[in-house]
Write a protein that holds these residues in place. Sequence first.
Motif, PDB file in Angstrom:
ATOM      1  N   GLY A 128       0.801  -1.215   0.000  1.00 11.92           N
ATOM      2  CA  GLY A 128       0.000   0.000   0.000  1.00 11.92           C
ATOM      3  C   GLY A 128       0.832   1.261   0.000  1.00 11.92           C
ATOM      4  O   GLY A 128       0.508   2.234  -0.698  1.00 11.92           O
ATOM      5  N   GLY A 132       0.737   3.971  -3.048  1.00 15.94           N
ATOM      6  CA  GLY A 132       0.331   5.353  -2.810  1.00 15.94           C
ATOM      7  C   GLY A 132       1.426   6.353  -3.099  1.00 15.94           C
ATOM      8  O   GLY A 132       1.161   7.461  -3.582  1.00 15.94           O
ATOM      9  N   ASP A 139       0.777   2.042  -9.123  1.00 15.06           N
ATOM     10  CA  ASP A 139      -0.422   2.063  -8.281  1.00 15.06           C
ATOM     11  C   ASP A 139      -1.539   1.232  -8.909  1.00 15.06           C
ATOM     12  O   ASP A 139      -2.221   0.456  -8.230  1.00 15.06           O
ATOM     13  CB  ASP A 139      -0.865   3.514  -8.083  1.00 15.06           C
ATOM     14  N   ARG A 189      -2.369   2.561   1.501  1.00 15.46           N
ATOM     15  CA  ARG A 189      -2.413   3.418   0.318  1.00 15.46           C
ATOM     16  C   ARG A 189      -3.214   4.685   0.594  1.00 15.46           C
ATOM     17  O   ARG A 189      -2.803   5.802   0.209  1.00 15.46           O
ATOM     18  CB  ARG A 189      -3.038   2.672  -0.858  1.00 15.46           C
TER      19      ARG A 189
END
Length: 308
Positions: A128, A132, A139, A189
């Motif tokens: 995550g 991010g 992503d 994220r």
Amino acid sequence: MSAGPRPAPRSGLRDWLLAEAPSSRRQAALGSAYRTWSQLLRNPLAVAGGLIVLGLVLVAAFAPWIAPDTPYGQSLSERLMPPSAEHWMGTDELGRDILSRVIWGARITLMIVVLVAVISAPLGLLVGAVAGYAGGWVDKVLMGITDIFLSMPKLILALAFVAALGPGIENAVIAIAITSWPAYARIARAETLTFAQAEFIQAVRLSGAGHMRIVTRHVIPLCLSSTIIRVTLDMAGIILTAAGLGFLGLGAQPPLPEWGAMISRGRTFILDQWWVATMPGFAIILVSLGFCLLGDGLRDALDPKGRT
């Protein structure tokens, strides 16, 4: 006669921990931990949950000294005896003391919970945070894989992996971990997106830090609190999933005293000898409730808006 020097007030340490302008990172970290601990102690339900979890740890650690009998000792002359002073939770179809098996089963449950958390939480946190922070096609690819896992029910996915890997407690841990990491990836994220373009991240980047250093030293630590809360709340689901696999015969194998497997063997006698399946079921409910209460308390204690 003079009364002598008075002892220094104990509030000095508290004032140092709660200082608005800490003089060092150590003081800031200790102050944050103290505030979280104080907030947690003010929540009676969280305290109750923490005591239940602590009880699970102590029972698992001292099982050889707490259990009145071995978890594998059979006595067919005492089979299916109801709860009594001699056997507080009764005996099962092979005359084994259910209390002893529940106590030893706490070790298996705690081991499963810890191993799944150790495997799935860091993996989801890393995925995550990278997704991010990097954005773009990285992503999209990582979150696409995450969405594939999230689109399927956990128990069904775990059953599929255990069926492929084979029954056993080790394979059950791997299967549950594989199905648990996507939730942590989504949380990490979302947290990362809130500060990925913040000024302090830009300053660290301008100072010459590489992308991996930024992710591991600055991004991931900021996502830890929300991940810890989610892990604690997910403990109950992990316990139930492990018990479900054991109930279906795909988790811990006989004669291991795993709670789900004990319920599976006791379902044959549920109408007449109710205690065989009910006692391990109570253990699952109690421990799951403890993790849920503790997780709710941690969520409130780690919420910056709730701190005074």
